[in-house]
Structure formats: C-alpha cells, structure tokens
Design an enzyme around this catalytic site. Structure first.
Site, PDB file in Angstrom:
ATOM      1  N   ARG A 162     -63.604  12.454 -84.567  1.00  0.00           N
ATOM      2  CA  ARG A 162     -64.429  11.537 -85.353  1.00  0.00           C
ATOM      3  C   ARG A 162     -63.505  10.495 -85.962  1.00  0.00           C
ATOM      4  NH1 ARG A 162     -61.588  12.194 -88.994  1.00  0.00           N
ATOM      5  NH2 ARG A 162     -63.049  11.033 -90.272  1.00  0.00           N
ATOM      6  N   GLY A 163     -64.119   9.492 -86.590  1.00  0.00           N
ATOM      7  CA  GLY A 163     -63.312   8.384 -87.110  1.00  0.00           C
ATOM      8  C   GLY A 163     -63.362   7.233 -86.105  1.00  0.00           C
ATOM      9  N   ALA A 164     -63.471   6.021 -86.656  1.00  0.00           N
ATOM     10  CA  ALA A 164     -63.723   4.857 -85.798  1.00  0.00           C
ATOM     11  C   ALA A 164     -62.700   4.693 -84.673  1.00  0.00           C
ATOM     12  CB  ALA A 164     -63.751   3.601 -86.667  1.00  0.00           C
ATOM     13  N   ARG A 222     -73.471   7.842 -81.950  1.00  0.00           N
ATOM     14  CA  ARG A 222     -72.623   7.389 -83.053  1.00  0.00           C
ATOM     15  C   ARG A 222     -72.679   5.854 -83.100  1.00  0.00           C
ATOM     16  NH1 ARG A 222     -68.719  10.619 -85.908  1.00  0.00           N
ATOM     17  NH2 ARG A 222     -70.129   9.648 -87.383  1.00  0.00           N
ATOM     18  N   GLN A 274     -65.013  15.395 -94.914  1.00  0.00           N
ATOM     19  CA  GLN A 274     -63.813  14.935 -94.196  1.00  0.00           C
ATOM     20  C   GLN A 274     -62.621  14.774 -95.139  1.00  0.00           C
ATOM     21  OE1 GLN A 274     -66.844  13.643 -93.904  1.00  0.00           O
ATOM     22  NE2 GLN A 274     -67.258  12.777 -91.891  1.00  0.00           N
ATOM     23  N   ASP A 310     -65.856   1.722 -90.580  1.00  0.00           N
ATOM     24  CA  ASP A 310     -66.335   1.983 -89.221  1.00  0.00           C
ATOM     25  C   ASP A 310     -66.819   0.706 -88.542  1.00  0.00           C
ATOM     26  OD1 ASP A 310     -66.996   4.466 -91.113  1.00  0.00           O
ATOM     27  OD2 ASP A 310     -66.379   5.137 -89.128  1.00  0.00           O
ATOM     28  N   ASN A 326     -68.840   1.881 -94.164  1.00  0.00           N
ATOM     29  CA  ASN A 326     -67.938   3.034 -94.208  1.00  0.00           C
ATOM     30  C   ASN A 326     -68.744   4.266 -94.607  1.00  0.00           C
ATOM     31  OD1 ASN A 326     -65.246   4.074 -93.887  1.00  0.00           O
ATOM     32  ND2 ASN A 326     -65.186   4.376 -96.088  1.00  0.00           N
ATOM     33  N   LYS A 327     -68.081   5.399 -94.648  1.00  0.00           N
ATOM     34  CA  LYS A 327     -68.738   6.678 -94.945  1.00  0.00           C
ATOM     35  C   LYS A 327     -69.609   6.574 -96.191  1.00  0.00           C
ATOM     36  CE  LYS A 327     -68.655   9.553 -92.874  1.00  0.00           C
ATOM     37  NZ  LYS A 327     -69.694   9.868 -91.890  1.00  0.00           N
TER      38      LYS A 327
HETATM   39  O1  MRU Z   1     -68.507  10.298 -89.572  1.00  0.00           O
HETATM   40  P1  MRU Z   1     -67.035  10.159 -89.351  1.00  0.00           P
HETATM   41  O2  MRU Z   1     -66.175  11.235 -89.862  1.00  0.00           O
HETATM   42  O3  MRU Z   1     -66.731   9.781 -87.951  1.00  0.00           O
HETATM   43  O4  MRU Z   1     -66.748   8.924 -90.281  1.00  0.00           O
HETATM   44  C1  MRU Z   1     -65.956   7.920 -89.948  1.00  0.00           C
HETATM   45  C2  MRU Z   1     -64.854   7.891 -90.866  1.00  0.00           C
HETATM   46  O5  MRU Z   1     -63.844   8.473 -90.583  1.00  0.00           O
HETATM   47  C3  MRU Z   1     -64.978   7.241 -92.168  1.00  0.00           C
HETATM   48  O6  MRU Z   1     -66.108   6.521 -92.389  1.00  0.00           O
HETATM   49  C4  MRU Z   1     -63.724   6.530 -92.475  1.00  0.00           C
HETATM   50  O7  MRU Z   1     -63.617   6.336 -93.823  1.00  0.00           O
HETATM   51  C5  MRU Z   1     -63.623   5.217 -91.732  1.00  0.00           C
HETATM   52  S1  MRU Z   1     -62.142   4.937 -90.966  1.00  0.00           S
HETATM   53  C6  MRU Z   1     -62.284   5.698 -89.455  1.00  0.00           C
END
Ligand code: MRU
Length: 374
Positions: free
Chosen positions: A56-58, A99, A213, A254, A264-265
C-alpha cells in the site's frame, strides 16, 4: 543510507534473484509483528496484493502495478500484436480497480502501456521493455524519494538551528515512509536525512485508524532506523500543537492537484486545520508521479476510496502470539469507511518534491515543472 530491516538492506518490491519472472514484496499486513516476504507470479496475485493491501502507499502501489504489467506481458497471448496488447489493457484495468485515489497507480499502468505499444520488436522485445520499465519506475521512485529527503532536511535543519540544537518534533499521519514507496519514503525522507546528519529529531506518529498504518508501519520503520518516536492516537495532535510540542507537520499524499490541493489518508485535513490554527508549518512531500496534472479542484474532483466497514468495526493485533481480529462495535451497527480526505492548498505551507520545495499553488508547482504548462 538506504532502508534496513534488522541491519539488512531491503526495498519494498524487487525481482527474485535468479527467477526474474517472480516479483517479491514485503507483505505489510503482518507488520510490525512478522516480517513476511511474498512471491507474486500472476496478474491476479498482483491485483489482490494491491486490493487487500499486502502492499500500500501511493509510490509502492505504482511500482507494484509497474511490475504487474511486466508479469502481464510474460503471460499475454502471442497470437497477434493486437491480442497481446488487448490483454495488457485488460490486465491494466484489473490492477487499477479498487484503489482509485492514488494517482500513481494509473500513471504507472499508462506508462507501461505507452512503452510497450511503442515497441515494434517481437514479443520477447516487448517483454524486455516491460521489465525495464518496471525497474525504471521503481528506481525512479527510490531516487526521487532520496532527493525529497535532501531538499526537506533543510526545513528541519533550520528549525533545529532556531531551537539551538534542541529536539525538533515532527508530526506525521499514516505511513508515508519507505514502506509506502520503494525506498526512503516521502514524509519520512527528510526525517531520516536529519537523523543521519546527527540532528536531534523526534516523530509523533498518528496511529491512523482504521488500518493503523502509523501505529504498525511508521513506528516500525522508524524504530528499525533508530529514529526516536512515539505513537499517539489520532486525536492527540491538536493538544500537542497547542502546547508547543510540534514544530512541524510533514505528511505524504496519494494525489495532489497541480493547484496544490492534497488528497491523503483520512484525518489529514483535521491536522492541517489544527496546524494552521497554531501557526505550525504543514508540509506535504511527494514525487512528481503523485501530481494530477488534469484536476484543478481537489475537493470536488479527486475520487475518494470507500473501504469495507469491517476495518472500522474491528481491529487486528497480536494476542497470545497470534494475529487476531476483534470486534469493537455492536455487531449490527453500520459503519462507513472513507479512506482519504482532501486538504485544500490554502492550509499547506509547501510541497517538498524531488526538484525542490514550492508553494502549494499553480504558480509554485508549475514553477518547478515548467514542462507541464499548457
Ligand atoms: O491506504 P494506504 O495505506 O495505501 O494509504 C496511502 C498512504 O500511505 C497514505 O495516505 C500516505 O500518507 C500517503 S503517501 C503514500
């Protein structure tokens, strides 16, 4: 310094040694309790790894999609160029499904399709192009994150000097560390760079419900690197800010519009509001692959992923040596699970990119990326 686990250098994704048709990942669902490496050999396995957040993560889901397209090329039918390409387009759609918020995913699939379509060699040549492109996407991600660290460390250095070398307290949300990318991370890259230079730094790690996370991943990777940190529940940040215990907020993103709106999250927006109210700088770190060059208004136009209610209603952790999920809510209570929110540009002090730091505005972003001016 690259990122280590128990003293051994790892990336988050790589091709298996002597078996280059196998992609290996760290299965992040087991962290921080177990370090599990998983083999991926089919497009379905890669798609599941993205959907169920083994990765996971952008940046990392972008890199995973890049390798996924290489696996797709290995298995695509070879009856005709068209049949080969049609399969890759269908596999790209499969990888992108589920996603929607992180723009790196569609960016990576498109980059692969463009490169493979442009190759007029035989099928072996097209597969080589897909493999090289997957490596390039991963290498670029790593290098861009390293440079984000080099640029962003100046902000921490400046605060450290202002505080006469006292500890600089950074607050971060979710995991935008190396586990969310291929190496180094974005929000954490300046922190690692500061720590490696001997600057006293400490990180407040938002636990980041519902998937935690922060509690499970950011804390783990900071600990592996030796960076002082403390996990806090998501509602503590405002209190810390009011009491002078946060010098700086850095998050990842993201998807960020070229006008500076930041997806973002979930919960990031509230931290930005609290930072603004307390006069605390709020920076967002991102590689250029995370910019959306089409969208102007992030709040109206960025698609926000909704995830399963189970993530809200229950929580997973270690109990008696076993990973277990426990129910938190009444069994029948409905729950909703928006995974991301958008922080408007006006609340963002600056964007830390691989090319330098700019204002979160169209002028600032296009000043760093003039080739994107239409
Ligand atoms: O849902 P996730 O864990 O894939 O979320 C993405 C992220 O990791 C966060 O939003 C993060 O702060 C952004 S940077 C990749």
């Amino acid at each position: 310094m690259q990122m280590n686990v128990d003293g051994k250098n790892y990336r988050t994704i790589w091709l298996k040694e002597n078996e280059s048709n196998v992609v290996q990942i760290i299965d992040q669902r087991s962290l921080p309790h177990r370090f599990v490496i998983e083999d991926l050999t089919t497009v379905d396995e890669v798609a599941r790894a993205i959907k169920d957040m083994h990765v996971r993560g952008a940046g990392l889901i972008g890199a995973t999609a890049g390798y996924g397209m290489y696996i797709a090329a290995l298995h695509a039918p070879r009856d005709s160029d068209q049949a080969f390409l049609d399969q890759l387009v269908a596999d790209g759609e499969k990888l992108k499904a589920n996603r929607p918020t992180a723009v790196n995913l569609e960016w990576s699939v498109k980059r692969q399709l463009d490169a493979i379509s442009a190759c007029d060699g035989d099928f072996e040549a097209k597969i080589r192009v897909a493999k090289d492109m997957a490596q390039t996407i991963a290498d670029e991600d790593s290098e861009f994150c390293r440079r984000i660290g080099e640029h962003g460390v100046a902000i921490i250095e400046e605060i450290s000097q202002r505080k006469n070398g006292e500890v600089v307290n950074v607050l971060t949300h979710c995991n935008a560390g190396w586990l969310a990318f291929v190496d180094y991370g974005t929000a954490t890259a300046p922190v690692y760079a500061a720590y490696d230079r001997g600057i006293k730094v400490h990180v407040w790690v938002d636990e980041t419900r519902p998937r935690n996370q922060g509690a499970s991943l950011t804390s783990w990777e900071l600990g592996q690197h030796g960076v002082p940190h403390a996990v806090i529940v998501d509602n503590v940040g405002g209190h810390l800010m009011q009491h002078g215990m946060v010098d700086l907020v850095i998050t990842g993103t993201d998807r960020t519009t070229y006008t500076g709106d930041v997806a973002n999250k979930i919960g990031t927006y509230l931290k930005a509001l609290a930072a603004k109210d307390n006069g605390i700088p709020f920076y967002v770190a991102l590689p250029s692959s995370t910019f959306d060059w089409e969208i102007r208004d992030g709040v109206k136009e960025i698609p926000i992923e909704e995830r399963d209610a189970t993530e809200v209603k229950s929580i997973k952790g270690l109990h008696d040596g076993e990973l277990k999920r426990v129910l938190l809510t009444p069994e029948d209570s409905p729950a909703v699970n928006y995974a991301f929110d958008v922080t408007p540009a006006r609340l963002v002090t600056g964007l830390i990119t691989e090319r330098g730091i700019c204002a979160a505005s169209e002028e600032g972003v296009l000043g760093l990326y003039p080739e994107k001016r239409s």
